[in-house]
Design a protein around this motif. Sequence first.
Motif, PDB file in Angstrom:
ATOM      1  N   LEU A 122       0.733  -1.089   0.145  1.00  0.00           N
ATOM      2  CA  LEU A 122       0.121   0.022  -0.078  1.00  0.00           C
ATOM      3  C   LEU A 122       0.900   1.131  -0.150  1.00  0.00           C
ATOM      4  N   THR A 123       0.612   2.339  -0.876  1.00  0.00           N
ATOM      5  CA  THR A 123       1.313   3.257  -0.841  1.00  0.00           C
ATOM      6  C   THR A 123       0.795   4.584  -0.279  1.00  0.00           C
ATOM      7  N   GLY A 124       1.473   5.760   0.021  1.00  0.00           N
ATOM      8  CA  GLY A 124       1.070   7.014   0.668  1.00  0.00           C
ATOM      9  C   GLY A 124       0.109   6.968   1.629  1.00  0.00           C
ATOM     10  N   GLY A 125       0.046   8.029   2.314  1.00  0.00           N
ATOM     11  CA  GLY A 125      -0.973   8.071   3.360  1.00  0.00           C
ATOM     12  C   GLY A 125      -0.522   7.752   4.823  1.00  0.00           C
ATOM     13  N   ALA A 126      -1.505   8.124   5.760  1.00  0.00           N
ATOM     14  CA  ALA A 126      -0.974   7.417   7.028  1.00  0.00           C
ATOM     15  C   ALA A 126      -2.232   6.504   7.096  1.00  0.00           C
ATOM     16  N   TYR A 127      -1.874   5.290   7.864  1.00  0.00           N
ATOM     17  CA  TYR A 127      -2.972   4.146   8.144  1.00  0.00           C
ATOM     18  C   TYR A 127      -2.691   4.023   9.636  1.00  0.00           C
ATOM     19  N   SER A 128      -4.173   3.785   9.972  1.00  0.00           N
ATOM     20  CA  SER A 128      -4.581   3.341  11.140  1.00  0.00           C
ATOM     21  C   SER A 128      -6.008   2.384  10.919  1.00  0.00           C
ATOM     22  N   TRP A 129      -5.661   1.229  11.404  1.00  0.00           N
ATOM     23  CA  TRP A 129      -6.646   0.163  11.391  1.00  0.00           C
ATOM     24  C   TRP A 129      -7.213  -0.145  12.610  1.00  0.00           C
ATOM     25  N   SER A 130      -8.646  -0.448  12.697  1.00  0.00           N
ATOM     26  CA  SER A 130      -8.873  -1.315  13.740  1.00  0.00           C
ATOM     27  C   SER A 130      -8.777  -2.619  13.416  1.00  0.00           C
ATOM     28  N   ALA A 131      -9.104  -3.720  14.669  1.00  0.00           N
ATOM     29  CA  ALA A 131      -8.902  -4.901  14.501  1.00  0.00           C
ATOM     30  C   ALA A 131      -9.729  -5.403  13.387  1.00  0.00           C
ATOM     31  N   ALA A 132     -10.898  -5.224  13.150  1.00  0.00           N
ATOM     32  CA  ALA A 132     -11.975  -5.654  11.876  1.00  0.00           C
ATOM     33  C   ALA A 132     -11.093  -5.313  10.569  1.00  0.00           C
ATOM     34  N   GLU A 133     -10.771  -4.126  10.446  1.00  0.00           N
ATOM     35  CA  GLU A 133     -10.195  -3.777   9.341  1.00  0.00           C
ATOM     36  C   GLU A 133      -8.694  -4.276   8.849  1.00  0.00           C
ATOM     37  N   LEU A 134      -8.143  -4.540   9.964  1.00  0.00           N
ATOM     38  CA  LEU A 134      -6.741  -5.360   9.665  1.00  0.00           C
ATOM     39  C   LEU A 134      -7.229  -6.986   9.195  1.00  0.00           C
ATOM     40  N   GLN A 135      -8.089  -7.412  10.128  1.00  0.00           N
ATOM     41  CA  GLN A 135      -8.596  -8.487   9.327  1.00  0.00           C
ATOM     42  C   GLN A 135      -9.098  -8.603   8.144  1.00  0.00           C
TER      43      GLN A 135
END
Length: 141
Positions: A64-77
């Motif tokens: 994945l390129t660009g940006g800042a990432y912040s995931w919840s557990a559900a989004e990571l899953q």
Amino acid sequence: MYVLLLGLSLAACDNRFRQQIDQQFYLLDTQRGLLCLEQSTDCYPLSLVEPSFAEAIIARGYGLTGGAYSWSAAELQNLMLNPPDELYPIEPLAKGVYRLPPVFAVHSVWDVLANEHYQLYDRDDDRYGTPGISKPLQRRY
């Protein structure tokens, strides 16, 4: 001469260890929100990604390129179950349990979760050199 032989022996041992890790698959348990090493009791909750500031490591692992990432557990899953560009195959084993291959992307998730667990729960216990508690080895290579 002995030093050279010892060095070669240790290098061969390290390569066998790395190959063993290389072939060790992961299990993603979506019902319990855990990422585990197959045939092991080692597991980390996906929720450890939420207090982490290392999402960029996972993003790079998944290309994945660009940006800042912040995931919840559900989004990571969801990312792990739907990798971009079909990065790796996913094998369903049972209801809510999936087998993921030992690829760089999944290794990066494991490393972030393992390091976050260490930072939150184990690091302070190790200030006096407590045996058995050490910083987790990275699996990315």
